[in-house]
Write a protein that holds these residues in place. Structure first.
Motif, PDB file in Angstrom:
ATOM      1  N   GLN A   1      49.327  33.178  24.572  1.00 14.97           N
ATOM      2  CA  GLN A   1      50.295  33.743  25.501  1.00 14.97           C
ATOM      3  C   GLN A   1      49.568  34.663  26.472  1.00 14.97           C
ATOM      4  OE1 GLN A   1      53.687  35.662  23.707  1.00 14.97           O
ATOM      5  NE2 GLN A   1      54.892  35.387  25.563  1.00 14.97           N
ATOM      6  N   ALA A   2      49.583  34.277  27.738  1.00 11.98           N
ATOM      7  CA  ALA A   2      48.994  35.102  28.781  1.00 11.98           C
ATOM      8  C   ALA A   2      50.031  36.106  29.253  1.00 11.98           C
ATOM      9  CB  ALA A   2      48.535  34.224  29.938  1.00 11.98           C
ATOM     10  N   PRO A   3      49.584  37.219  29.842  1.00 12.15           N
ATOM     11  CA  PRO A   3      50.530  38.230  30.331  1.00 12.15           C
ATOM     12  C   PRO A   3      51.535  37.627  31.306  1.00 12.15           C
ATOM     13  CG  PRO A   3      48.308  39.091  30.338  1.00 12.15           C
ATOM     14  CD  PRO A   3      48.186  37.637  30.007  1.00 12.15           C
ATOM     15  N   GLY A   4      52.818  37.856  31.041  1.00 10.91           N
ATOM     16  CA  GLY A   4      53.864  37.385  31.930  1.00 10.91           C
ATOM     17  C   GLY A   4      54.180  35.914  31.826  1.00 10.91           C
TER      18      GLY A   4
ATOM     19  N   GLY B   1      44.308  35.625  27.051  1.00  9.94           N
ATOM     20  CA  GLY B   1      45.612  35.808  26.440  1.00  9.94           C
ATOM     21  C   GLY B   1      45.478  36.099  24.952  1.00  9.94           C
TER      22      GLY B   1
ATOM     23  N   GLN C   1      43.119  38.874  20.660  1.00 11.67           N
ATOM     24  CA  GLN C   1      43.003  38.885  22.113  1.00 11.67           C
ATOM     25  C   GLN C   1      41.723  38.210  22.565  1.00 11.67           C
ATOM     26  OE1 GLN C   1      45.155  40.183  24.600  1.00 11.67           O
ATOM     27  NE2 GLN C   1      43.701  39.232  26.026  1.00 11.67           N
TER      28      GLN C   1
ATOM     29  N   THR D   1      39.716  37.641  26.165  1.00  5.05           N
ATOM     30  CA  THR D   1      39.648  38.025  27.576  1.00  5.05           C
ATOM     31  C   THR D   1      38.422  37.390  28.197  1.00  5.05           C
ATOM     32  OG1 THR D   1      40.731  40.142  27.113  1.00  5.05           O
ATOM     33  CG2 THR D   1      39.568  39.933  29.214  1.00  5.05           C
TER      34      THR D   1
END
Length: 122
Positions: A39-42, A92, A117, A119
């Motif tokens: 799940q990536a931000p937003g 994500g 996480q 990145t």
């Protein structure tokens, strides 16, 4: 109870590699399909890769085909995700998801880990 614990995330430069691990422990009779989601931000959570229990049939999201490899060690109740040629879009929280049976008379349940996480950034 069942615990699903991911590890191996971190910060990596574009083009680099990471290997995620997910260990399932607790009262377990059998484990079926194991999968990685992210799940990536937003954004909504999406399937990255999955592997079935007996035949080890694999499936990948279109964005990771040819770069990621999912594998499992049934003796260790562990699933791995080898991620190569990483891109910033791979950033994500990566979650492990498993189908399992706690006993030979229970129905199948589904369990999630807390996530690790990843990145990808220069």
């Amino acid at each position: 109870q069942v615990q699903v614990v991911e590890s191996g995330g971190g910060l990596v430069q574009p083009g680099g590699s990471l290997r995620l691990s997910c260990v399932v422990s607790g009262t377990i009779f059998s484990i079926g399909t194991m999968a990685w989601h992210r799940q990536a931000p937003g954004k909504q959570r999406e399937l990255v890769a999955s592997i079935t229990g007996r035949e080890h049939v694999t499936d990948y999201g279109d964005s990771v085909k040819g770069r990621f490899t999912i594998s499992r060690d049934n003796a260790k109740n562990t699933v791995y995700l080898q991620m190569n040629s990483l891109k910033p879009d791979d950033t994500g929280v990566h979650y492990c998801n498993v189908d399992l049976w706690r006993t030979d008379y229970d129905g199948m349940t589904n369990a999630w880990g807390q996530g690790t996480q990843v990145t990808v950034s220069s």
